[in-house]
Design an enzyme around this catalytic site. Structure first.
Site, PDB file in Angstrom:
ATOM      1  N   ASP A 136       0.872  -1.175   0.000  1.00 54.49           N
ATOM      2  CA  ASP A 136       0.000   0.000   0.000  1.00 54.49           C
ATOM      3  C   ASP A 136       0.907   1.222   0.000  1.00 54.49           C
ATOM      4  OD1 ASP A 136      -2.186   1.845   0.397  1.00 54.49           O
ATOM      5  OD2 ASP A 136      -3.324   0.234   1.323  1.00 54.49           O
ATOM      6  N   HIS A 189       1.621   1.792  -3.412  1.00 56.91           N
ATOM      7  CA  HIS A 189       0.599   2.606  -4.080  1.00 56.91           C
ATOM      8  C   HIS A 189       1.061   4.053  -4.174  1.00 56.91           C
ATOM      9  CE1 HIS A 189      -2.892  -0.360  -3.041  1.00 56.91           C
ATOM     10  NE2 HIS A 189      -1.922  -0.915  -3.729  1.00 56.91           N
TER      11      HIS A 189
END
Length: 513
Positions: free
Chosen positions: A288, A322
């Site tokens: 993430d 991300h």
């Protein structure tokens, strides 16, 4: 020339004084008292391990004649966990022995895990104690969910609320984190060993959503002071890896954070409503955001009004996440005095990423932020400011995505002030150079982009530049700027852009030099 960043009783960390992002201008070896130690180094930050307590050392390198003397800290005790009975065989339950060693250690002492795999359930850290994981030592998480007790979201001291557990910016019951501390101080976690949550061998990632009790963090520091992590590798967390919460004066030096890209919500390091956090010489590769600066959602922002403040991120490597460095989206307490420099981003979806939305509140103020001297390679969209981020249960409602010009500024409206992106090189981009999307009722105050270059892959693929409703896919496009009061561009270059280099909508003052 280099400076000392941190010294414990047995380890030390140093940083070269140059302007190169993350990597040193040329390889070098480190010398301790004139003797070379370890392999050839290539980064601006380097560490030394296995030193003796209360001992003076002369540190030098092969790149110049500079020498620096340091003295390691004295200590009151040394406890080897194996002396307490730990088997370190990766099969036997060593929880009792590791925890007893920590609990028994006097203030100023050091608990040592030598080579081996210490299979444990959750461990609690203690004030004034150093935990050292030697090279080859792994603190290995039990994979059974029932081994991680429930922690209630809050308790009360008289009428005063005490937050015990949090998830994504709100009080929320959680499974106890693998390593945790509550209202502790003067803690050091050092060494070349590993804290391995073992989530890749568990059920945590298989069912990440819809839980009434949130997954544990690898490390959770709640209301702690003066905590340093140096050298250790943190990996395979059930959710966020390192989560400092309402804590002060924290240091993360030469730490390695590793999770598979497929690991859900496995952010690298998310300091939330913390003050004075130094993140220097660290590496991140996660599932993430690599590093997300947070200060809670609306309830926490309104109630505690505690911003993320005085954070320094320098000489770090961010890859396979991300976002590399992210502000928000939980930013209801605000973000102040943030410095980001000399970092390298590789293979992340987005580079410098600011995300918020209506409902974060009037205390959600981010202003005066400088990002400088950064190199990005294979980052799909290098620069993103998104004020329509579609998170939370109501994230896809009209309240969040509406662009009605009559939308009022109210107690739920966040504020994004001045942002400066300076001396940044972006190569092999794919989607677009940058996406800046302010609220119609509260535009971004000012964006300055200075000495920044963007070049694109020949075989770039379309991608959404930001996470918001009704955004289209872009490919090899320039800067999209909407609802920004002032846009200043100085020496900004583009190579390989298809179409307009700068797409301006609803902008006020625009200066191009």
């Amino acid at each position: 020339m280099f400076k000392n960043l941190f010294v414990s009783s047995t380890t030390a960390c140093f940083e070269f004084s140059n302007k190169k992002p993350y990597y040193s201008p040329k390889p070098y070896k480190v010398l301790v008292n004139g003797n070379p130690v370890g392999e050839e180094r290539k980064t601006n930050v380097f560490s030394i391990y296995d030193l003796e307590p209360a001992t003076e050392y002369e540190i030098s390198t092969t790149v110049d004649n500079f020498k620096l003397k340091i003295t390691t800290l004295a200590e009151t005790a040394l406890i080897d966990v194996k002396a307490f009975g730990a088997k370190a065989d990766g099969v036997s339950d060593d929880t009792y022995y590791v925890q007893m060693a920590i609990d028994s250690c006097p203030a100023g002492g050091r608990v040592v895990l030598t080579e081996g795999n210490y299979l444990v359930r959750p461990i609690v850290l203690k004030s004034d104690v150093t935990l050292e994981l030697k090279k080859g030592a792994t603190l290995l998480g039990d994979v059974r969910e029932e081994s991680y007790p429930y922690v209630p979201a809050r308790t009360y001291k008289g009428k005063k609320e005490v937050i015990l557990a949090s998830w994504e910016g709100e009080p929320y019951p959680c499974h106890q984190s693998f390593v945790s501390a509550y209202k502790q101080k003067n803690i050091k976690v050092v060494g070349e060993g590993t804290i391995n949550g073992n989530a890749d061998n568990s059920t945590w990632w298989a069912t990440p959503k819809g839980r009434k009790v949130a997954r544990p963090r690898l490390v959770f520091l709640n209301n702690c002071k003066n905590v340093v992590f140096h050298g250790v590798t943190c990996k395979n967390s059930a959710s966020w890896n390192l989560h400092p919460f309402f804590s002060q004066n924290l240091g993360f030096y030469d730490v390695k954070v590793q999770n598979p890209y497929t690991g859900p919500n496995t952010d690298g390091l998310d300091p939330e409503s913390c003050d004075k956090v130094n993140i220097v010489g660290c590496t991140f590769s996660v599932g993430d955001d690599c590093c997300a600066i947070k200060s809670g959602k609306l309830y926490m922002g309104k109630t505690y009004k505690t911003p993320a403040s005085n954070h320094t991120l320098r000489n770090n490597l961010f890859e396979n996440g991300h976002g590399a460095i992210v502000l928000g989206s939980e930013m209801s307490g605000g973000v102040t005095n943030l410095s980001v420099s000399q970092c390298v981003f590789r293979h992340t979806d987005r580079g410098l990423r600011i995300k918020t939305r209506r409902g974060r509140g009037k205390d959600g103020i981010i202003d005066g932020v400088l990002f400088e001297n950064i190199k990005m390679d294979n980052v799909i969209t290098p620069l993103v400011i998104n004020m329509y981020y579609f998170c939370d249960p109501d994230g896809h409602t009209e309240y969040v995505w509406s662009r009605d010009k009559n939308t009022p500024v109210d107690d739920g409206t966040p504020y994004l002030g001045k942002f400066k992106f300076k001396d940044i090189e972006c190569t092999d981009c794919e989607c677009m150079a940058g996406y800046f999307d302010g609220l119609v009722e509260q535009p971004v105050k000012e964006i300055v982009i200075e000495n920044v270059s963007f070049s694109f892959k020949d075989d770039a693929k379309p991608f959404e530049p930001a996470m918001l409703e009704n955004v289209r896919k872009y490919c090899k496009e320039g800067l999209y700027v909407d609802n920004v009061e002032t846009l200043i561009l100085k020496n900004v270059t583009f190579d390989g852009v298809v179409g307009e280099k700068i797409i301006k909508k609803n902008c006020g003052k625009v200066v191009e030099e």
